[in-house]
Scaffold this motif. Structure first.
Motif, PDB file in Angstrom:
ATOM      1  N   ALA A 125       0.839  -1.205   0.000  1.00 55.47           N
ATOM      2  CA  ALA A 125       0.000   0.000   0.000  1.00 55.47           C
ATOM      3  C   ALA A 125       0.874   1.254   0.000  1.00 55.47           C
ATOM      4  O   ALA A 125       0.606   2.224  -0.714  1.00 55.47           O
ATOM      5  N   GLU A 126       1.945   1.216   0.810  1.00 54.64           N
ATOM      6  CA  GLU A 126       2.863   2.355   0.894  1.00 54.64           C
ATOM      7  C   GLU A 126       3.537   2.585  -0.457  1.00 54.64           C
ATOM      8  O   GLU A 126       3.702   3.714  -0.896  1.00 54.64           O
ATOM      9  N   GLU A 128       2.436   1.721  -3.399  1.00 52.12           N
ATOM     10  CA  GLU A 128       1.469   2.287  -4.354  1.00 52.12           C
ATOM     11  C   GLU A 128       1.298   3.789  -4.130  1.00 52.12           C
ATOM     12  O   GLU A 128       1.309   4.570  -5.084  1.00 52.12           O
ATOM     13  N   LEU A 129       1.212   4.140  -2.856  1.00 51.56           N
ATOM     14  CA  LEU A 129       1.014   5.546  -2.520  1.00 51.56           C
ATOM     15  C   LEU A 129       2.234   6.375  -2.944  1.00 51.56           C
ATOM     16  O   LEU A 129       2.090   7.456  -3.537  1.00 51.56           O
ATOM     17  N   LEU A 132       2.307   6.850  -6.582  1.00 49.28           N
ATOM     18  CA  LEU A 132       1.320   7.856  -7.013  1.00 49.28           C
ATOM     19  C   LEU A 132       1.853   9.260  -6.746  1.00 49.28           C
ATOM     20  O   LEU A 132       1.741  10.147  -7.588  1.00 49.28           O
ATOM     21  N   LEU A 133       2.437   9.426  -5.562  1.00 49.83           N
ATOM     22  CA  LEU A 133       2.957  10.756  -5.203  1.00 49.83           C
ATOM     23  C   LEU A 133       4.080  11.182  -6.133  1.00 49.83           C
ATOM     24  O   LEU A 133       4.206  12.363  -6.472  1.00 49.83           O
ATOM     25  N   LEU A 179      -4.177  12.222  -8.814  1.00 48.85           N
ATOM     26  CA  LEU A 179      -4.027  10.984  -8.024  1.00 48.85           C
ATOM     27  C   LEU A 179      -5.163  10.004  -8.339  1.00 48.85           C
ATOM     28  O   LEU A 179      -4.933   8.806  -8.508  1.00 48.85           O
TER      29      LEU A 179
END
Lengths: 204, 187
Positions: A125-126, A128-129, A132-133, A179
């Motif tokens: 999850a991290e 992916e985040l 995205l960032l 995002l």
């Protein structure tokens, strides 16, 4: 994520540090190291570079401590230094070619395979985040991080990034849209991948 | 299909008025694209809000102390070099101002100086001749007066040296105290 609480001793440390007391400044580093490091980590996506950026941030704060306005929250002042420093780093990074593996050493498959399942899910999850960032422009990324990780208001973000409040609103709007679009594109790619895999299984 | 103002509302922080909310619901029911975006943003937002704080690396404070000490040493070195550089520049500037003036002043100054020295020397010699003549005509024993005349000669020599130094000093004060006439060019 809760905002860091204001320590009652903060004003004393700041006064002593401004008078040249290194121990007092050390206590400031201890108290604000976490939020500053986190901001740098989210901005740069690399632990080594994030630590270097966080330390540079504190050095800049040390050099400019006499210019700090006590009417402003110290955390906001130091986060402003950190975010501007990271924005500069990202701009410089764009000018030099760095292999992707060097930018994200903590994401190696070996690390992930050794992690327990819960950590693996969290790490995914991290990851992916962070990916995205990374797609956002440096200042948009800073605005998102200051808003969601540090709970800064529009006016505080504006002050930190030397923007107007309406510019912050429009940057946040654009960043959220980007995002969401990126997330949707990822999901669509994942769906296509799964469909092809299922088709390949059916054929074999 | 028109997506505005629904996209604006979708990515805005502010809560919607009841009529706006109703309009939004109606639009989402019809628009698959906006529905997907809403769902995607909800998932991203959830991740943003759920993301954990990364722990500060061990020894961060100690490494910062070392870096601060290095920075301070570097700053002190830089200050020392800056001071030295400024002093050196100042000296060079002063020398650049003085040397041409000394060089241009030397020939006439030396002539005046030589004249002054010769004048003082001749006056001292005349004084010594006068004293010697006075002593020769005196009824006192010669031996004692011989010693005294040597003493007077030594005093005369010292006076000559002091007079020479005085002349140099006077010439220097005269030369450098005098305002230099403008040489033309920009004002």
């Amino acid at each position: 994520m809760p905002a860091p609480t204001k320590n009652p001793e903060e004003a004393v440390w700041l006064r002593e540090a401004a008078a040249g007391d290194d121990d007092a400044f050390g206590r400031i580093v201890e108290a604000f190291g976490g939020p500053v490091y986190n901001l740098c980590f989210r901005m740069l996506g690399d632990p080594t570079e994030a630590e270097d950026a966080a330390q540079e941030t504190f050095l800049k704060a040390y050099r400019n401590l006499k210019r700090y306005d006590p009417k402003r929250k110290f955390i906001n002042w130091i986060l402003a230094i950190a975010s501007n420093h990271c924005v500069d780093r990202l701009r410089k990074r764009r000018l030099t070619l760095v292999p992707l593996e060097e930018l994200s050493p903590w994401r190696t498959p070996a690390d992930i395979s050794e992690a327990p399942e819960r950590e693996l899910v969290q790490s995914e999850a991290e990851k992916e985040l962070d990916e995205l960032l990374e797609e956002l422009a440096a200042k948009d990324r800073a605005a998102i991080i200051l808003r969601y990780w540090n709970d800064l208001s529009y006016s505080e973000i504006a002050q930190s990034l030397s923007l107007t409040e309406s510019a912050v609103k429009s940057r946040l709007h654009r960043a959220r849209n980007q995002l969401a679009q990126s997330w949707r594109a990822r999901e669509e790619r994942a769906l296509v991948f799964e469909r092809r895999r299922d088709e390949a299984r059916t054929v074999s | 299909m028109k997506h505005e103002p629904y996209r604006d509302w979708l990515f805005s922080d502010r809560s919607l008025a009841p009529d706006q909310e109703a309009a939004m619901e109606a639009h989402l029911a019809q628009c698959r694209d906006c529905r997907q975006l809403q769902s995607s943003w909800a998932q991203v937002q959830e991740r943003l809000e759920r993301a954990a704080m990364v722990p500060l690396p061990t020894g961060f404070g100690a490494r910062f102390s070392i870096r601060l000490a290095t920075e301070r040493a570097r700053r002190q070195r830089r200050q020392a070099w800056t001071t030295f550089g400024l002093a050196l520049l100042g000296s060079i500037g002063l020398a650049a101002l003085l040397v041409p003036a000394v060089l241009s002043g030397l020939p006439s100054g030396a002539g005046e100086l030589l004249k002054g020295v010769l004048l003082v020397r001749s006056q001292v010699a005349a004084l010594l001749a006068f004293v010697s003549a006075l002593l020769a005509s005196s009824p006192l024993p010669t031996g004692n007066w011989q010693g005294l005349s040597l003493l007077v000669a030594a005093a005369g020599m010292a006076m000559t040296v002091y007079a020479s130094l005085g002349a140099i000093w006077a010439a220097a004060v005269y030369r450098f105290g005098k305002p230099t006439p403008p040489t033309g060019g920009m004002r």
